[in-house]
Scaffold this motif. Structure first.
Motif, PDB file in Angstrom:
ATOM      1  N   ALA A 155       0.813  -1.207   0.000  1.00 60.03           N
ATOM      2  CA  ALA A 155       0.000   0.000   0.000  1.00 60.03           C
ATOM      3  C   ALA A 155       0.854   1.267   0.000  1.00 60.03           C
ATOM      4  CB  ALA A 155      -0.908   0.013   1.225  1.00 60.03           C
ATOM      5  N   TRP A 157       0.263   5.188   1.407  1.00 59.68           N
ATOM      6  CA  TRP A 157      -0.569   6.033   2.261  1.00 59.68           C
ATOM      7  C   TRP A 157      -0.263   7.492   1.948  1.00 59.68           C
ATOM      8  CZ3 TRP A 157      -4.182   4.238   5.748  1.00 59.68           C
ATOM      9  CH2 TRP A 157      -4.171   2.856   5.987  1.00 59.68           C
ATOM     10  N   VAL A 164      -6.833  10.922   5.337  1.00 58.91           N
ATOM     11  CA  VAL A 164      -5.816   9.987   4.857  1.00 58.91           C
ATOM     12  C   VAL A 164      -6.418   9.121   3.763  1.00 58.91           C
ATOM     13  CG1 VAL A 164      -4.372   8.023   5.519  1.00 58.91           C
ATOM     14  CG2 VAL A 164      -4.663   9.933   7.088  1.00 58.91           C
ATOM     15  N   VAL A 166      -5.458   5.651   1.217  1.00 61.19           N
ATOM     16  CA  VAL A 166      -4.537   4.549   0.967  1.00 61.19           C
ATOM     17  C   VAL A 166      -4.884   3.967  -0.403  1.00 61.19           C
ATOM     18  CG1 VAL A 166      -5.986   2.865   2.216  1.00 61.19           C
ATOM     19  CG2 VAL A 166      -3.552   2.383   1.837  1.00 61.19           C
ATOM     20  N   ARG A 168      -4.265   0.651  -2.538  1.00 58.34           N
ATOM     21  CA  ARG A 168      -3.845  -0.743  -2.403  1.00 58.34           C
ATOM     22  C   ARG A 168      -4.434  -1.519  -3.579  1.00 58.34           C
ATOM     23  NH1 ARG A 168      -5.381  -1.589   2.655  1.00 58.34           N
ATOM     24  NH2 ARG A 168      -3.313  -1.393   3.543  1.00 58.34           N
ATOM     25  N   TRP A 172      -8.697   2.719  -4.005  1.00 60.39           N
ATOM     26  CA  TRP A 172      -8.513   3.796  -3.046  1.00 60.39           C
ATOM     27  C   TRP A 172      -9.496   3.668  -1.898  1.00 60.39           C
ATOM     28  CZ3 TRP A 172      -4.898   7.711  -3.306  1.00 60.39           C
ATOM     29  CH2 TRP A 172      -4.165   7.807  -4.502  1.00 60.39           C
ATOM     30  N   THR A 174     -10.484   6.140   1.612  1.00 59.08           N
ATOM     31  CA  THR A 174     -10.249   7.399   2.302  1.00 59.08           C
ATOM     32  C   THR A 174     -10.767   7.304   3.729  1.00 59.08           C
ATOM     33  OG1 THR A 174     -10.433   8.654   0.253  1.00 59.08           O
ATOM     34  CG2 THR A 174     -10.743   9.880   2.293  1.00 59.08           C
TER      35      THR A 174
END
Length: 186
Positions: A155, A157, A164, A166, A168, A172, A174
């Motif tokens: 991932a 970040w 924030v 991420v 992966r 996405w 949030t």
């Protein structure tokens, strides 16, 4: 002393070639102190905010036999200091690179030696082969004002002024603060 300014906003330390270096960012630029000598690399960055990433030398990467130092600024893009100190300094800006903004808040380096720059206009990525790419709200960021980037296993970040995110496996997620007295949305 050899300080370029008395108004110091950032300090970081770095150990290289058997010696500690102190890096001072101030209103009129940057100064480096090795315990004996003061060195001003001539980086004029006003107003100045210093975020520095020290990149380990990689024998697999041509020209990467020294620690490279990536220095972010509020209005002059990013500087890379290459080699043992004193050394060569290169400045990347919107005008001469793929940076999306000259306001660079953070820099992080991934395991493939790509440099990820968090700016006030999104993220710029400088791959090891020299190519540039950009990430913005259109891609999944909750805001283009990115202040932090970190990598964990599978991932990436991103810290922004709106929470924030991420990324992966191309997806996405949030995360944002919801105050106890605010109604749930969604």
């Amino acid at each position: 002393t050899g300080l370029v300014s008395d108004a110091i906003s950032d300090i970081t330390s770095h150990f290289e070639a058997g010696r500690w270096y102190e890096w001072f960012g101030g209103a009129d630029g940057m100064t480096i102190f090795d315990g004996t000598n003061w060195w001003n690399p001539g980086l004029v960055m006003t107003p100045f905010r210093m975020a520095v990433e020290f990149v380990d030398p990689d024998p697999e990467v041509p020209g990467d036999e020294y620690w490279n130092k990536w220095v972010c600024t509020q209005d002059n893009g990013v500087f890379v200091i290459v080699g043992a100190l004193p050394t060569t300094v290169t400045n990347y800006t919107v005008a001469n690179s793929g940076l999306v903004s000259d306001t660079v808040n953070s820099v992080s380096v991934d395991e493939d030696h790509a440099k990820w720059f968090g700016t006030d206009q999104g993220v710029s990525v400088l791959d090891a082969d020299g190519s540039w790419s950009a990430i913005s709200m259109l891609d999944g960021l909750p805001s283009n004002d990115v202040s932090a980037i970190d990598f964990a296993a599978d991932a990436v970040w991103f810290g922004t002024d709106r929470g924030v995110a991420v990324r992966r496996d191309g997806r996405w997620t949030t995360y944002q603060h919801i105050a106890a007295d605010e109604p749930m949305i969604g």
